[in-house]
Design a protein around this motif. Structure first.
Motif, PDB file in Angstrom:
ATOM      1  N   UNK A  71      -5.968  -7.732  -5.835  1.00  0.00           N
ATOM      2  CA  UNK A  71      -5.669  -6.298  -5.850  1.00  0.00           C
ATOM      3  C   UNK A  71      -4.220  -6.051  -6.252  1.00  0.00           C
ATOM      4  N   UNK A  72      -4.021  -4.939  -6.934  1.00  0.00           N
ATOM      5  CA  UNK A  72      -2.674  -4.543  -7.337  1.00  0.00           C
ATOM      6  C   UNK A  72      -2.006  -3.786  -6.187  1.00  0.00           C
ATOM      7  N   UNK A  73      -0.719  -4.080  -5.971  1.00  0.00           N
ATOM      8  CA  UNK A  73       0.143  -3.440  -4.968  1.00  0.00           C
ATOM      9  C   UNK A  73      -0.265  -3.731  -3.524  1.00  0.00           C
ATOM     10  N   UNK A  74      -1.098  -4.729  -3.299  1.00  0.00           N
ATOM     11  CA  UNK A  74      -1.478  -5.119  -1.946  1.00  0.00           C
ATOM     12  C   UNK A  74      -1.099  -6.591  -1.756  1.00  0.00           C
ATOM     13  N   UNK A  75      -0.267  -6.897  -0.760  1.00  0.00           N
ATOM     14  CA  UNK A  75       0.130  -8.298  -0.566  1.00  0.00           C
ATOM     15  C   UNK A  75      -1.091  -9.205  -0.376  1.00  0.00           C
ATOM     16  N   UNK A 127       6.343  -3.870   6.781  1.00  0.00           N
ATOM     17  CA  UNK A 127       7.632  -4.469   6.426  1.00  0.00           C
ATOM     18  C   UNK A 127       7.854  -4.363   4.911  1.00  0.00           C
ATOM     19  N   UNK A 128       9.113  -4.342   4.504  1.00  0.00           N
ATOM     20  CA  UNK A 128       9.469  -4.237   3.097  1.00  0.00           C
ATOM     21  C   UNK A 128       9.364  -5.609   2.426  1.00  0.00           C
ATOM     22  N   UNK A 145       2.762 -12.241   6.080  1.00  0.00           N
ATOM     23  CA  UNK A 145       1.675 -11.357   5.655  1.00  0.00           C
ATOM     24  C   UNK A 145       1.375 -10.320   6.740  1.00  0.00           C
ATOM     25  N   UNK A 146       1.385 -10.745   8.001  1.00  0.00           N
ATOM     26  CA  UNK A 146       1.174  -9.812   9.110  1.00  0.00           C
ATOM     27  C   UNK A 146       2.278  -8.762   9.160  1.00  0.00           C
ATOM     28  N   UNK A 147       3.526  -9.200   8.952  1.00  0.00           N
ATOM     29  CA  UNK A 147       4.642  -8.256   8.947  1.00  0.00           C
ATOM     30  C   UNK A 147       4.463  -7.226   7.822  1.00  0.00           C
ATOM     31  N   UNK A 152       2.538 -19.103  -1.074  1.00  0.00           N
ATOM     32  CA  UNK A 152       3.035 -17.853  -1.660  1.00  0.00           C
ATOM     33  C   UNK A 152       2.339 -16.649  -1.040  1.00  0.00           C
ATOM     34  N   UNK A 153       3.116 -15.597  -0.820  1.00  0.00           N
ATOM     35  CA  UNK A 153       2.583 -14.261  -0.590  1.00  0.00           C
ATOM     36  C   UNK A 153       2.919 -13.519  -1.884  1.00  0.00           C
TER      37      UNK A 153
END
Length: 93
Positions: free
Chosen positions: A70-74, A29-30, A22-24, A85-86
């Motif tokens: 949230x959408x599009x936010x890990x 990070x991709x 999550x930090x990466x 899970x992430x």
């Protein structure tokens, strides 16, 4: 209220690894590359893609995160019986 969603996820055994990933991601990070490298789920080979699924198709904590986060936010780590899970929600309909 959304009835379907599409998401990517990274599944790992340990919460510490999930937090590290999550930090990466927060540093840019991709997501799909990390999923291919670290996810223990077969979906990892597809960059973590779970495709589109209906509300209630996934285990409780995962489902709740997908349909309320949230959408599009890990987001995560989300603990289920499978591990940690992430999740990255792509869309909800």
């Amino acid at each position: 209220m959304a009835k379907t969603a599409a998401a990517l996820h990274i599944l790992v055994k340990h919460e510490s690894k999930a937090k590290e990933l999550l930090l990466q991601l927060e540093k840019g990070a991709n997501f799909q590359n990390l999923a291919k490298k670290y996810s223990t789920c077969p979906s990892g080979k597809k960059g973590g893609s779970l495709g589109e699924f209906r509300k209630g198709d996934m285990v409780g904590p995962f489902d709740k995160a997908v349909f309320s986060g949230e959408i599009l936010k890990p987001l995560g780590p989300v603990k289920t019986k499978f591990g940690y899970h992430i999740i990255k929600v792509l869309y909800r309909t």
